[in-house]
Design a protein around this motif. Structure first.
Motif, short mmCIF file in Angstrom:
data_model
loop_
_atom_site.label_atom_id
_atom_site.label_comp_id
_atom_site.label_asym_id
_atom_site.label_seq_id
_atom_site.Cartn_x
_atom_site.Cartn_y
_atom_site.Cartn_z
N HIS A 69 -8.14 -0.90 6.48
CA HIS A 69 -7.22 -1.24 5.37
C HIS A 69 -8.03 -1.71 4.16
CE1 HIS A 69 -2.99 -2.54 4.12
NE2 HIS A 69 -3.78 -2.78 3.07
N HIS A 146 7.17 -3.60 -2.86
CA HIS A 146 5.81 -4.17 -3.00
C HIS A 146 4.91 -3.31 -3.89
CE1 HIS A 146 2.19 -6.25 -2.16
NE2 HIS A 146 1.70 -5.37 -1.32
N LYS A 196 1.37 5.96 3.70
CA LYS A 196 1.52 4.51 3.66
C LYS A 196 2.84 4.16 2.99
CE LYS A 196 0.52 0.04 3.00
NZ LYS A 196 -0.43 -0.41 1.97
N HIS A 237 3.16 -1.50 5.46
CA HIS A 237 2.98 -2.90 5.06
C HIS A 237 4.20 -3.66 5.51
CE1 HIS A 237 2.57 -6.10 1.85
NE2 HIS A 237 3.88 -6.06 2.00
N HIS A 257 -0.97 -5.90 8.14
CA HIS A 257 -0.84 -7.37 7.98
C HIS A 257 -0.13 -7.99 9.19
CE1 HIS A 257 -1.83 -5.99 4.03
NE2 HIS A 257 -0.61 -5.58 3.75
N ASP A 329 -8.42 -5.45 3.18
CA ASP A 329 -7.40 -5.47 2.12
C ASP A 329 -7.81 -6.30 0.92
OD1 ASP A 329 -4.95 -4.68 1.05
OD2 ASP A 329 -3.87 -6.39 1.89
ZN ZN Z 1 0.09 -4.67 2.01
#
Ligand code: ZN
Ligand code: ZN
Length: 419
Positions: A69, A146, A196, A237, A257, A329
């Protein structure tokens, strides 16, 4: 890509890191031809003629690491500002980020939004030094999700169509079942390795609280359906049990996450053979440096909500036997802390689990088992020669690759400090 496909080299007198058993194996040698490992065998007394030989002098030999990631195009911690940068600036600023990742021993990364096929191809062609990239293209986000970086009252950054994308935007905004189907087909046509999506609120976006779920189940199912039709998968996510559960029930394969996961939801993930890609280091670093590096104020306020829970999530995933891939990330100047996730994982889960997350488990996530994240005949020759034993001292992998004596990618030597 190796320009001399018949070129052979041999690594002798190293200690092979056995990630299955969690031990070092002495007395082995690894023979590489072109971009592949062709033999792993007991050391021969006399090196073969015509083969370039390197004496590793008892140093550790391990697979090149994989970060599942990253956002290689996120050179600014403020993703809204990042999206406004001209494309050329975004690409030039990505070059040192890519090179530094390779220098830390990451020979492969999965980009979770932003990088596209063209960048992955540029690395494959040897135009740019950096890790092999499994690109997602633009992440898909609903309006107000997001990936929607518009401040309230602002209509800027509303991407008009897929041919007008800015390089610095990690996501595109798309709503509705038919539209998300089209978006997935576009991303796949453009060369995305996987899709994604943003399935819950997030930190680095202005108007979506962490507790929100994003996308309707019908939209997520359509996205998964299109990805699976193309023999790939969806990474989502998601933070909360509610968001994770609905993503998994709609067929998402990897949860990114997952900081607020609970035991029941972790068990569901294990039952469905899903993976987790925790990214704890980014919360630690955002908390420490985010404001200084330009993270927006709305985002700074959201960090604590997920940072403290994130460490516990690592334990919950482990207890439920959810395989965990390595994720960092990091954004902007914080990229330099990429290896610090190893230290966090090692503290909570032990060194071997930390090492597997960046090798064997990561290769499963990429659907490239036996080719990446391992030292075996037929595997791509992505290898690290390490000063030290990461099974007992994870610190030899922390930092900027100071303890990497050699980095080999696709059979070609990218760094060599052996004399
Ligand atoms: Zn994310
Ligand atoms: Zn991300």
């Amino acid at each position: 890509m190796n320009t001399q496909p018949s070129h052979r080299l041999i690594l002798r007198n190293g200690q092979l890191l056995d990630l299955q058993q969690g031990r070092l194996i002495a007395g082995q040698e690894v023979l590489i031809e072109g971009d592949r490992i062709i033999a792993v065998r007991p050391q021969s007394r006399v090196p073969e003629a015509g083969v370039q030989a390197y004496d590793l002098n008892g140093k550790t030999l391990m697979p090149g690491m994989i970060d599942c990631h990253v956002h290689v195009l996120a050179s600014n911690a403020n993703l809204g500002l990042n999206a406004l940068q001209p494309n050329a600036i975004i690409m030039y600023r990505a070059l040192p980020i890519l090179e530094a990742m390779l220098g830390r021993g990451f020979t492969t990364v999965r980009d979770a939004g932003g990088a596209d096929w063209a960048l992955a191809r540029s690395i494959e062609l040897g135009l740019v030094p950096g890790p092999r990239i499994f690109a997602s293209g633009k992440a898909l986000s609903q309006t107000g999700g997001h990936g929607d970086m518009r401040a309230r009252g602002s209509l800027l950054l509303n991407e008009p169509c897929s041919c007008c994308f800015r390089a610095g935007a990690i996501a595109r905004i798309v709503d509705g079942v038919d539209n998300v189907r089209l978006a997935v087909r576009e991303e796949l046509q453009q060369g995305a390795s996987q899709i994604k999506i943003m399935a819950s609120g997030g930190v680095a976006s202005p108007t979506d609280p962490i507790a929100n779920t994003q996308y309707s189940e019908a939209e997520i199912r359509a996205i998964v359906d299109e990805a699976e039709a193309a023999n790939t998968y969806v990474m989502a996510h998601a933070y909360t049990p509610r968001a994770i559960r609905r993503a998994i029930e709609c067929g998402v394969r990897t949860i990114e996450h997952g900081n607020l996961v609970d035991a029941d939801t972790a068990r569901l993930m294990a039952e469905r053979n899903a993976f987790a890609v925790p990214t704890q280091v980014t919360y630690e670093m955002l908390a420490e440096h985010g404001a200084r590096f330009g993270l927006a104020q709305e985002s700074v306020a959201k960090i604590e909500e997920v940072r403290l829970a994130g460490r516990n999530a690592l334990r919950l995933f482990a207890e439920a036997d959810v395989p965990m891939g390595y994720g960092s990330d990091l954004l902007g100047e914080m990229h330099e802390y990429q290896t610090h996730e190893l230290k966090i994982r090692a503290e909570i889960l032990g060194n071997l689990a930390a090492l597997r997350s960046a090798t064997t488990v990561a290769a499963q996530i990429l659907q490239r088992e036996g080719e990446l994240g391992c030292i075996a005949p037929g595997a791509l020759a992505d290898l690290l020669v390490v000063n030290g034993n990461p099974l007992t001292d994870i610190d030899c992998l922390i930092g900027q690759g100071e303890n990497l004596a050699m980095i080999i990618q696709d059979g070609s030597i990218k760094k060599n400090t052996l004399t």
